[in-house]
Design a protein around this motif. Structure first.
Motif, PDB file in Angstrom:
ATOM      1  N   ILE A 195       0.845  -1.204   0.000  1.00 13.01           N
ATOM      2  CA  ILE A 195       0.000   0.000   0.000  1.00 13.01           C
ATOM      3  C   ILE A 195       0.879   1.252   0.000  1.00 13.01           C
ATOM      4  O   ILE A 195       0.648   2.198  -0.751  1.00 13.01           O
ATOM      5  CB  ILE A 195      -0.932   0.022   1.234  1.00 13.01           C
ATOM      6  CG1 ILE A 195      -1.852  -1.198   1.220  1.00 13.01           C
ATOM      7  CG2 ILE A 195      -1.749   1.314   1.281  1.00 13.01           C
ATOM      8  CD1 ILE A 195      -2.685  -1.344   2.495  1.00 13.01           C
ATOM      9  N   ILE A 196       1.900   1.225   0.847  1.00 13.28           N
ATOM     10  CA  ILE A 196       2.806   2.367   0.971  1.00 13.28           C
ATOM     11  C   ILE A 196       3.591   2.577  -0.316  1.00 13.28           C
ATOM     12  O   ILE A 196       3.741   3.701  -0.805  1.00 13.28           O
ATOM     13  CB  ILE A 196       3.770   2.154   2.159  1.00 13.28           C
ATOM     14  CG1 ILE A 196       2.977   2.036   3.456  1.00 13.28           C
ATOM     15  CG2 ILE A 196       4.783   3.294   2.242  1.00 13.28           C
ATOM     16  CD1 ILE A 196       3.776   1.492   4.624  1.00 13.28           C
ATOM     17  N   LYS A 197       4.090   1.486  -0.888  1.00 10.63           N
ATOM     18  CA  LYS A 197       4.872   1.568  -2.124  1.00 10.63           C
ATOM     19  C   LYS A 197       4.036   2.139  -3.269  1.00 10.63           C
ATOM     20  O   LYS A 197       4.498   2.990  -4.033  1.00 10.63           O
ATOM     21  CB  LYS A 197       5.388   0.178  -2.503  1.00 10.63           C
ATOM     22  CG  LYS A 197       6.270   0.162  -3.740  1.00 10.63           C
ATOM     23  CD  LYS A 197       6.766  -1.248  -4.039  1.00 10.63           C
ATOM     24  CE  LYS A 197       7.638  -1.257  -5.288  1.00 10.63           C
ATOM     25  NZ  LYS A 197       8.118  -2.646  -5.597  1.00 10.63           N
ATOM     26  N   ASN A 198       2.801   1.681  -3.385  1.00 10.34           N
ATOM     27  CA  ASN A 198       1.909   2.159  -4.447  1.00 10.34           C
ATOM     28  C   ASN A 198       1.596   3.648  -4.267  1.00 10.34           C
ATOM     29  O   ASN A 198       1.555   4.414  -5.243  1.00 10.34           O
ATOM     30  CB  ASN A 198       0.615   1.353  -4.438  1.00 10.34           C
ATOM     31  CG  ASN A 198      -0.312   1.748  -5.566  1.00 10.34           C
ATOM     32  OD1 ASN A 198       0.060   1.739  -6.738  1.00 10.34           O
ATOM     33  ND2 ASN A 198      -1.544   2.102  -5.240  1.00 10.34           N
ATOM     34  N   TYR A 199       1.404   4.071  -3.020  1.00 12.41           N
ATOM     35  CA  TYR A 199       1.109   5.487  -2.755  1.00 12.41           C
ATOM     36  C   TYR A 199       2.289   6.380  -3.160  1.00 12.41           C
ATOM     37  O   TYR A 199       2.103   7.403  -3.827  1.00 12.41           O
ATOM     38  CB  TYR A 199       0.787   5.697  -1.279  1.00 12.41           C
ATOM     39  CG  TYR A 199       0.598   7.155  -0.929  1.00 12.41           C
ATOM     40  CD1 TYR A 199      -0.580   7.820  -1.255  1.00 12.41           C
ATOM     41  CD2 TYR A 199       1.619   7.879  -0.301  1.00 12.41           C
ATOM     42  CE1 TYR A 199      -0.749   9.167  -0.958  1.00 12.41           C
ATOM     43  CE2 TYR A 199       1.454   9.223  -0.002  1.00 12.41           C
ATOM     44  CZ  TYR A 199       0.267   9.864  -0.343  1.00 12.41           C
ATOM     45  OH  TYR A 199       0.111  11.198  -0.058  1.00 12.41           O
ATOM     46  N   LYS A 200       3.480   6.000  -2.751  1.00 15.31           N
ATOM     47  CA  LYS A 200       4.666   6.804  -3.065  1.00 15.31           C
ATOM     48  C   LYS A 200       4.864   6.935  -4.576  1.00 15.31           C
ATOM     49  O   LYS A 200       5.264   7.991  -5.071  1.00 15.31           O
ATOM     50  CB  LYS A 200       5.913   6.187  -2.420  1.00 15.31           C
ATOM     51  CG  LYS A 200       5.959   6.369  -0.913  1.00 15.31           C
ATOM     52  CD  LYS A 200       7.241   5.792  -0.340  1.00 15.31           C
ATOM     53  CE  LYS A 200       7.336   6.061   1.161  1.00 15.31           C
ATOM     54  NZ  LYS A 200       8.575   5.506   1.745  1.00 15.31           N
ATOM     55  N   PHE A 210       4.633   5.568  12.621  1.00 15.52           N
ATOM     56  CA  PHE A 210       4.032   6.815  13.101  1.00 15.52           C
ATOM     57  C   PHE A 210       4.983   8.016  13.019  1.00 15.52           C
ATOM     58  O   PHE A 210       4.536   9.152  13.125  1.00 15.52           O
ATOM     59  CB  PHE A 210       3.519   6.636  14.530  1.00 15.52           C
ATOM     60  CG  PHE A 210       2.286   5.774  14.614  1.00 15.52           C
ATOM     61  CD1 PHE A 210       1.072   6.258  14.157  1.00 15.52           C
ATOM     62  CD2 PHE A 210       2.345   4.488  15.122  1.00 15.52           C
ATOM     63  CE1 PHE A 210      -0.079   5.471  14.205  1.00 15.52           C
ATOM     64  CE2 PHE A 210       1.208   3.688  15.182  1.00 15.52           C
ATOM     65  CZ  PHE A 210      -0.009   4.188  14.716  1.00 15.52           C
ATOM     66  N   LYS A 211       6.260   7.745  12.803  1.00 19.87           N
ATOM     67  CA  LYS A 211       7.221   8.847  12.658  1.00 19.87           C
ATOM     68  C   LYS A 211       7.471   9.204  11.200  1.00 19.87           C
ATOM     69  O   LYS A 211       7.709  10.373  10.867  1.00 19.87           O
ATOM     70  CB  LYS A 211       8.559   8.466  13.323  1.00 19.87           C
ATOM     71  CG  LYS A 211       9.595   9.591  13.299  1.00 19.87           C
ATOM     72  CD  LYS A 211      10.881   9.172  13.997  1.00 19.87           C
ATOM     73  CE  LYS A 211      11.877  10.331  14.036  1.00 19.87           C
ATOM     74  NZ  LYS A 211      13.139   9.953  14.733  1.00 19.87           N
ATOM     75  N   VAL A 212       7.374   8.214  10.323  1.00 15.32           N
ATOM     76  CA  VAL A 212       7.740   8.431   8.919  1.00 15.32           C
ATOM     77  C   VAL A 212       6.579   8.189   7.957  1.00 15.32           C
ATOM     78  O   VAL A 212       6.202   9.076   7.182  1.00 15.32           O
ATOM     79  CB  VAL A 212       8.931   7.517   8.521  1.00 15.32           C
ATOM     80  CG1 VAL A 212       9.310   7.751   7.063  1.00 15.32           C
ATOM     81  CG2 VAL A 212      10.127   7.768   9.425  1.00 15.32           C
ATOM     82  N   VAL A 213       6.003   6.991   8.013  1.00 17.29           N
ATOM     83  CA  VAL A 213       5.030   6.579   7.004  1.00 17.29           C
ATOM     84  C   VAL A 213       3.733   7.380   7.062  1.00 17.29           C
ATOM     85  O   VAL A 213       3.338   8.032   6.100  1.00 17.29           O
ATOM     86  CB  VAL A 213       4.722   5.070   7.117  1.00 17.29           C
ATOM     87  CG1 VAL A 213       3.655   4.680   6.088  1.00 17.29           C
ATOM     88  CG2 VAL A 213       5.989   4.248   6.908  1.00 17.29           C
ATOM     89  N   LYS A 214       3.068   7.323   8.210  1.00 19.35           N
ATOM     90  CA  LYS A 214       1.799   8.038   8.333  1.00 19.35           C
ATOM     91  C   LYS A 214       1.969   9.551   8.158  1.00 19.35           C
ATOM     92  O   LYS A 214       1.175  10.176   7.439  1.00 19.35           O
ATOM     93  CB  LYS A 214       1.142   7.732   9.681  1.00 19.35           C
ATOM     94  CG  LYS A 214      -0.241   8.386   9.813  1.00 19.35           C
ATOM     95  CD  LYS A 214      -0.828   8.242  11.203  1.00 19.35           C
ATOM     96  CE  LYS A 214      -2.112   9.046  11.337  1.00 19.35           C
ATOM     97  NZ  LYS A 214      -2.626   9.077  12.709  1.00 19.35           N
ATOM     98  N   PRO A 215       2.989  10.203   8.774  1.00 21.26           N
ATOM     99  CA  PRO A 215       3.170  11.642   8.558  1.00 21.26           C
ATOM    100  C   PRO A 215       3.407  12.019   7.094  1.00 21.26           C
ATOM    101  O   PRO A 215       2.976  13.091   6.660  1.00 21.26           O
ATOM    102  CB  PRO A 215       4.401  11.970   9.412  1.00 21.26           C
ATOM    103  CG  PRO A 215       4.362  10.966  10.506  1.00 21.26           C
ATOM    104  CD  PRO A 215       3.870   9.714   9.842  1.00 21.26           C
ATOM    105  N   PHE A 216       4.072  11.148   6.341  1.00 20.13           N
ATOM    106  CA  PHE A 216       4.306  11.428   4.923  1.00 20.13           C
ATOM    107  C   PHE A 216       2.975  11.548   4.178  1.00 20.13           C
ATOM    108  O   PHE A 216       2.771  12.472   3.380  1.00 20.13           O
ATOM    109  CB  PHE A 216       5.157  10.320   4.307  1.00 20.13           C
ATOM    110  CG  PHE A 216       5.434  10.510   2.842  1.00 20.13           C
ATOM    111  CD1 PHE A 216       6.369  11.433   2.404  1.00 20.13           C
ATOM    112  CD2 PHE A 216       4.739   9.775   1.880  1.00 20.13           C
ATOM    113  CE1 PHE A 216       6.620  11.620   1.044  1.00 20.13           C
ATOM    114  CE2 PHE A 216       4.975   9.950   0.533  1.00 20.13           C
ATOM    115  CZ  PHE A 216       5.921  10.879   0.109  1.00 20.13           C
ATOM    116  N   ILE A 217       2.060  10.615   4.461  1.00 24.68           N
ATOM    117  CA  ILE A 217       0.753  10.632   3.797  1.00 24.68           C
ATOM    118  C   ILE A 217      -0.115  11.769   4.346  1.00 24.68           C
ATOM    119  O   ILE A 217      -0.707  12.549   3.592  1.00 24.68           O
ATOM    120  CB  ILE A 217       0.038   9.280   3.977  1.00 24.68           C
ATOM    121  CG1 ILE A 217       0.891   8.142   3.401  1.00 24.68           C
ATOM    122  CG2 ILE A 217      -1.339   9.301   3.301  1.00 24.68           C
ATOM    123  CD1 ILE A 217       0.398   6.761   3.734  1.00 24.68           C
TER     124      ILE A 217
END
Length: 284
Positions: free
Chosen positions: A7-12, A63-70
């Motif tokens: 999910i994260i890879k597709n979003y980026k 919670f420090k990197v992934v979620k804040p990026f989105i």
């Protein structure tokens, strides 16, 4: 986090395309906003169905990197959309003031949370176990109060502030680009205003060397300010008048002086052309 990695890879991958698109287009902004919201909701559902973290380190990273990026992109797209809708359809100077005001507000927010901004920018980790682990908000420690109104199973005390840091960087870059564009427009308008319309269409069609020869002849003859006018100023005026770049006209003059013959080739041609015209006019 292998269950949510796709999910994260597709979003980026998709978000990179939006960042390259026209971010003054409301449709593009809405599409980027919807993509970010949908992705975050998808991650929330996946996390609630089964906790995807096998260690506290993974939870901190999320919670420090992934979620804040989105979430940072959600804030960015939302604020740019508002920025465009509220932007005045007025003079360039008023638009510049509008952008500067937004930059000032952005900086004020940063200063209110400067300690955390520095913590993030310097890649500090000493407080990660408090900032980015769920259930730590009951500690006697400053937190983002918005956290109390957000799903506690999908948020920590500082992940929203981390998203604001991401949003700050994106917005700061966006506003600076807008400000630069407006300043260029303003400079072009100023040039147009100081350049009378009567000068349009007077392009020089002889050679640059010919024009330099003429400038030096006018200067030497004392025809302009009794010969006291600055050569550089005369060259600048002629370059503006005839829409031509003279570059190093001193070097061009040195080449004229070093001609083996016909040092005044262009001036001689002018004399012959005028004499021929006078003769033709007299013959009519």
């Amino acid at each position: 986090m292998k269950y949510i990695a796709p999910i994260i890879k597709n979003y980026k991958k998709q978000i990179k395309q939006f960042e390259k698109s026209n971010l003054t287009n409301p449709k593009e902004l809405n599409a980027g906003l919807n993509l970010s919201r949908d992705t975050l909701n998808q991650l929330r559902r996946r996390l609630k169905a089964a906790d995807c973290f096998i260690s506290q380190e993974e939870e901190i990273k999320f919670f420090k990197v992934v979620k804040p990026f989105i979430n940072g992109h959600i804030k960015f797209f939302s604020k740019v959309r508002r920025f465009i809708s509220e932007r005045p359809t007025a003079s360039i100077s008023m638009q510049i003031d509008y952008v500067r005001n937004r930059i000032d507000k952005l900086e004020q927010h940063k200063m209110r949370n400067l300690e955390f901004f520095q913590y993030t920018k310097y890649s500090s980790t000493s407080l990660d176990h408090i900032y980015f682990v769920r259930g730590k908000d009951k500690l006697d420690f400053p937190v983002d109060t918005l956290h109390y109104f957000i799903d506690p199973e999908f948020s920590t005390s500082h992940d929203n502030l981390a998203a604001q840091v991401i949003s700050y960087d994106l917005l700061s870059n966006y506003y600076q680009c807008e400000l630069k564009s407006l300043r260029i427009q303003n400079e072009n308008i100023a040039v147009q205003e100081t350049s009378p319309a009567i000068l349009n269409g007077l392009s020089w069609t002889a050679t640059k060397t010919d024009l330099v020869e003429l400038i030096y002849a006018l200067h030497s003859s004392g025809a302009i300010r009794n010969g006291q006018a600055e050569l550089s100023k005369m060259a600048e005026v002629c370059a503006t008048l005839f829409d031509i770049k003279l570059n190093n006209f001193y070097k061009t003059y040195a080449e004229i002086k070093n001609r083996e013959k016909d040092n005044t080739k262009f001036l001689d041609q002018l004399k012959r052309s005028l004499e021929k015209r006078i003769d033709l006019d007299n013959a009519k």
